[in-house]
Design an enzyme around this catalytic site. Structure first.
Site, mmCIF file in Angstrom:
data_model
loop_
_atom_site.group_PDB
_atom_site.id
_atom_site.type_symbol
_atom_site.label_atom_id
_atom_site.label_comp_id
_atom_site.label_asym_id
_atom_site.label_seq_id
_atom_site.Cartn_x
_atom_site.Cartn_y
_atom_site.Cartn_z
ATOM 1 C CG ASP A 142 29.262 18.336 -24.079
ATOM 2 O OD1 ASP A 142 29.020 19.398 -23.477
ATOM 3 O OD2 ASP A 142 29.782 18.301 -25.209
ATOM 4 C CE LYS A 157 30.441 19.781 -17.246
ATOM 5 N NZ LYS A 157 30.583 18.942 -18.443
ATOM 6 N N GLY A 184 28.057 24.373 -22.145
ATOM 7 C CA GLY A 184 26.631 24.334 -22.445
ATOM 8 C C GLY A 184 26.030 23.266 -21.568
ATOM 9 C CG HIS A 185 26.631 23.080 -17.898
ATOM 10 N ND1 HIS A 185 27.216 23.377 -16.684
ATOM 11 C CD2 HIS A 185 27.659 22.726 -18.719
ATOM 12 C CE1 HIS A 185 28.537 23.210 -16.788
ATOM 13 N NE2 HIS A 185 28.818 22.830 -18.007
ATOM 14 C CD GLN A 196 34.903 24.149 -20.145
ATOM 15 O OE1 GLN A 196 35.487 24.634 -19.206
ATOM 16 N NE2 GLN A 196 33.839 24.715 -20.653
HETATM 17 P P1 GDP Z 1 26.978 19.100 -19.604
HETATM 18 O O1 GDP Z 1 27.753 20.049 -20.432
HETATM 19 O O2 GDP Z 1 27.856 18.166 -18.843
HETATM 20 O O3 GDP Z 1 25.971 19.772 -18.710
HETATM 21 O O4 GDP Z 1 26.165 18.183 -20.627
HETATM 22 P P2 GDP Z 1 25.335 18.707 -21.901
HETATM 23 O O5 GDP Z 1 24.077 19.321 -21.417
HETATM 24 O O6 GDP Z 1 26.193 19.499 -22.821
HETATM 25 O O7 GDP Z 1 25.093 17.346 -22.664
HETATM 26 C C1 GDP Z 1 24.395 16.297 -22.081
HETATM 27 C C2 GDP Z 1 23.189 15.970 -22.977
HETATM 28 O O8 GDP Z 1 22.650 14.734 -22.594
HETATM 29 C C3 GDP Z 1 22.062 16.965 -22.829
HETATM 30 O O9 GDP Z 1 21.369 17.038 -24.039
HETATM 31 C C4 GDP Z 1 21.201 16.335 -21.740
HETATM 32 O O10 GDP Z 1 19.837 16.733 -21.830
HETATM 33 C C5 GDP Z 1 21.345 14.893 -22.066
HETATM 34 N N1 GDP Z 1 21.278 13.957 -20.932
HETATM 35 C C6 GDP Z 1 21.747 14.114 -19.665
HETATM 36 N N2 GDP Z 1 21.591 12.974 -18.959
HETATM 37 C C7 GDP Z 1 21.021 12.087 -19.804
HETATM 38 C C8 GDP Z 1 20.625 10.718 -19.684
HETATM 39 O O11 GDP Z 1 20.801 10.079 -18.657
HETATM 40 N N3 GDP Z 1 20.080 10.140 -20.794
HETATM 41 C C9 GDP Z 1 19.896 10.798 -21.966
HETATM 42 N N4 GDP Z 1 19.350 10.143 -22.984
HETATM 43 N N5 GDP Z 1 20.246 12.079 -22.118
HETATM 44 C C10 GDP Z 1 20.821 12.706 -21.056
HETATM 45 P P1 IMO Z 2 30.662 21.639 -21.040
HETATM 46 O O1 IMO Z 2 30.804 22.435 -19.771
HETATM 47 C C1 IMO Z 2 32.570 19.809 -24.484
HETATM 48 C C2 IMO Z 2 36.083 21.814 -26.117
HETATM 49 C C3 IMO Z 2 35.974 22.436 -27.479
HETATM 50 C C4 IMO Z 2 37.400 22.307 -27.955
HETATM 51 C C5 IMO Z 2 38.203 22.562 -26.682
HETATM 52 C C6 IMO Z 2 38.666 23.997 -26.524
HETATM 53 O O2 IMO Z 2 29.378 21.852 -21.744
HETATM 54 O O3 IMO Z 2 30.979 20.204 -20.791
HETATM 55 P P2 IMO Z 2 37.491 26.331 -25.998
HETATM 56 O O4 IMO Z 2 36.226 26.933 -26.499
HETATM 57 O O5 IMO Z 2 37.513 26.114 -24.520
HETATM 58 O O6 IMO Z 2 38.699 27.031 -26.501
HETATM 59 O O7 IMO Z 2 37.548 24.872 -26.679
HETATM 60 O O8 IMO Z 2 37.347 22.214 -25.623
HETATM 61 N N1 IMO Z 2 35.069 22.282 -25.141
HETATM 62 C C7 IMO Z 2 34.046 21.525 -24.723
HETATM 63 N N2 IMO Z 2 33.651 20.297 -25.122
HETATM 64 N N3 IMO Z 2 31.912 20.450 -23.492
HETATM 65 C C8 IMO Z 2 32.319 21.669 -23.081
HETATM 66 O O9 IMO Z 2 31.780 22.284 -22.012
HETATM 67 C C9 IMO Z 2 33.413 22.284 -23.735
HETATM 68 N N4 IMO Z 2 34.030 23.470 -23.596
HETATM 69 C C10 IMO Z 2 35.063 23.446 -24.470
HETATM 70 O O10 IMO Z 2 35.075 21.725 -28.290
HETATM 71 O O11 IMO Z 2 37.666 20.993 -28.367
HETATM 72 MG MG MG Z 3 27.855 20.698 -22.429
#
Ligand code: GDP
Ligand code: IMO
Ligand code: MG
Length: 425
Positions: free
Chosen positions: A13, A16, A40-41, A220
């Site tokens: 998270d 990415k 979840g991107h 991840q």
């Molecule tokens: P990912 O899994 O690495 O793609 O990240 P996620 O999408 O799960 O989580 C990142 C969260 O932070 C999302 O809700 C994005 O919209 C948000 N986000 C990304 N970059 C920034 C930033 O620079 N500032 C803020 N406030 N939110 C951001």
């Molecule tokens: P993105 O790509 C954050 C965490 C789960 C759990 C562990 C194992 O959005 O960054 P799994 O479902 O793989 O068996 O879970 O890894 N986890 C993540 N945490 N971002 C993710 O993906 C994750 N994918 C799995 O919360 O602790």
């Molecule tokens: Mg994510």
């Protein structure tokens, strides 16, 4: 030509999806190499706000090919739902999405096994997203799995039933009630047939030979890697740079830049150690300003200060050449900001990430002055507050890697790419 890799340096998270979307116009192909719908991107631009789980984050850019590589595990029902949502947003992905024949399928019973084994673990549960990731990879390495290419075989249903029977047998050991819902799976399987199933290793290597630019998108993060993460609280794939080689069929010498992405602080969702975790007001403040709730499960994310011991470890494991710092704006209202520069373990200080992050591991902090001013509208690095530039400089000095991108908000536009760097040489 070489493939650049963008991957998370923390516990996932890191942003990415957002940054891959920003960088995609510089590339011809975007490819996912591991993980599955546990990811979840999030992407945000114009009026669009979407979370992608299996589809690479380059999908909103025309004329870019998006590849789901062999290292990914696919839940056909989830993929179908994702692509239908994209269609509603005007993205007809079938022409620009390719799926590796060697990617493995997540069966409905994989999800049940995930849930049953987590329930059986009780307090020591991993905190899995329960998408069936672990069981699907177990079947892959145990040589029982079903691959995308098998969907096209006339006896696919029999192969499916055979594996399902094994799963039902396996589930007998658990005191766990379940019903197997297969409708979505088979609808997804039928629907997937409209996409191009490819030998993605040939596609990717040919594209490189034709001087195409490829970006590999990690899921991840490094601290969730099955070998180098905080085992057993990890996911079941190699999330590190080497995963791009095995997950796409790339030779190591064909890796170019390695973009390592990290939040200006730390979060973790699910169980497992987290040395810099903040459990009181400051942690709650980070969660609320940063909207730290899981993109896939909606669970509150645990929050804490930036951990440079872990970050340096991730830089080393991945051979990171460029750093990307996100969510810098979330720290806008903090008078002072801390970073862990070392751990103290039983009275001894170390800057090395230990074998096990147990209760004995205590972070040693450096405190820096906050900038106390909003930065989300700034687009020029030099206009960022001096305190933030000092924070970046400190991270660069500690890691020995330049911070090339600073993200100041969730939107595509809220990105500062520092000038004068050529992204392909
Ligand atoms: P990912 O899994 O690495 O793609 O990240 P996620 O999408 O799960 O989580 C990142 C969260 O932070 C999302 O809700 C994005 O919209 C948000 N986000 C990304 N970059 C920034 C930033 O620079 N500032 C803020 N406030 N939110 C951001
Ligand atoms: P993105 O790509 C954050 C965490 C789960 C759990 C562990 C194992 O959005 O960054 P799994 O479902 O793989 O068996 O879970 O890894 N986890 C993540 N945490 N971002 C993710 O993906 C994750 N994918 C799995 O919360 O602790
Ligand atoms: Mg994510």
């Amino acid at each position: 030509m070489k493939t650049d890799v963008l991957l998370g340096l923390q516990w996932g998270d890191e942003g990415k999806g957002k940054v891959v979307d920003v960088l995609t116009p510089k590339y011809d192909v975007v490819a996912r190499f591991q993980g599955g719908p546990n990811a979840g991107h999030s992407l945000e631009f114009d009026d669009v706000e979407i979370v992608l789980h299996t589809v690479p984050s380059g999908i909103f850019h025309k004329n870019i090919v998006n590849v789901i590589g062999n290292g990914v595990v696919i839940d056909p029902g989830i993929l179908k739902g994702e692509l239908e949502k994209l269609k509603q947003l005007g993205v007809e992905a079938s022409g620009q999405l390719m799926i590796s024949k060697k990617a493995h399928l997540i069966l409905p019973t994989h999800r049940i096994i995930d849930a049953a084994s987590e329930a059986a673990k009780g307090k020591s549960k991993i905190g899995s997203t329960l998408k069936g990731i672990g069981p699907a990879y177990m079947d892959k390495t145990g040589r029982n799995g079903l691959r995308v290419g098998e969907i096209l075989e006339s006896d696919f249903k029999e192969r499916y039933e055979q594996l399902k029977r094994k799963h039902i047998e396996f589930l007998r050991q658990f005191d766990y009630e379940y019903t197997i819902e297969e409708e979505g799976f088979f609808a997804g399987v039928e629907w997937m047939k409209r996409f191009r199933f490819v030998d993605s290793e040939f596609y990717i290597n040919r594209a490189l030979n034709e001087n195409k630019h490829i970006l590999a998108e990690g899921a991840q993060g490094t601290l969730l890697d099955v070998d180098f993460g905080t085992y057993p609280f990890v996911t079941s794939s190699n999330t590190i740079c080497a995963g791009a080689c095995t997950g796409l069929g790339l030779a190591p010498r064909r890796i170019g830049e390695v973009y390592g992405i990290f939040k200006a602080y730390c979060t973790r969702v699910g169980s497992g150690p987290f040395p810099t975790e903040l459990t009181e007001d400051t942690g709650e403040k980070l969660r609320s300003i940063g909207h730290e709730y899981g993109s896939t499960t909606g669970r509150p994310r645990r929050t804490g200060w930036l951990d440079l011991v872990a970050l340096k470890y991730s830089v080393m494991i991945n051979g990171v050449t460029r750093l990307i710092m996100t969510k810098s704006d979330v720290l806008d209202t903090f008078d002072s900001i801390k970073l862990a520069t070392a751990y103290e373990i039983n009275g001894k200080e170390t800057a090395e990430f230990p074998y096990e992050l147990n209760e004995a591991v205590k972070p040693v902090y450096k405190e820096m002055k906050g900038w106390n001013t909003p930065i989300s509208d700034i687009r020029d690095y030099d206009k960022l507050p001096e305190e933030l530039r000092l924070y970046v400089k400190f991270i660069e000095t500690e890691t020995g890697v330049p911070v090339d991108i600073v993200s100041v908000g969730p939107n595509r536009d809220q990105t500062i790419i520092r000038a004068l760097r050529d992204y392909h040489d």
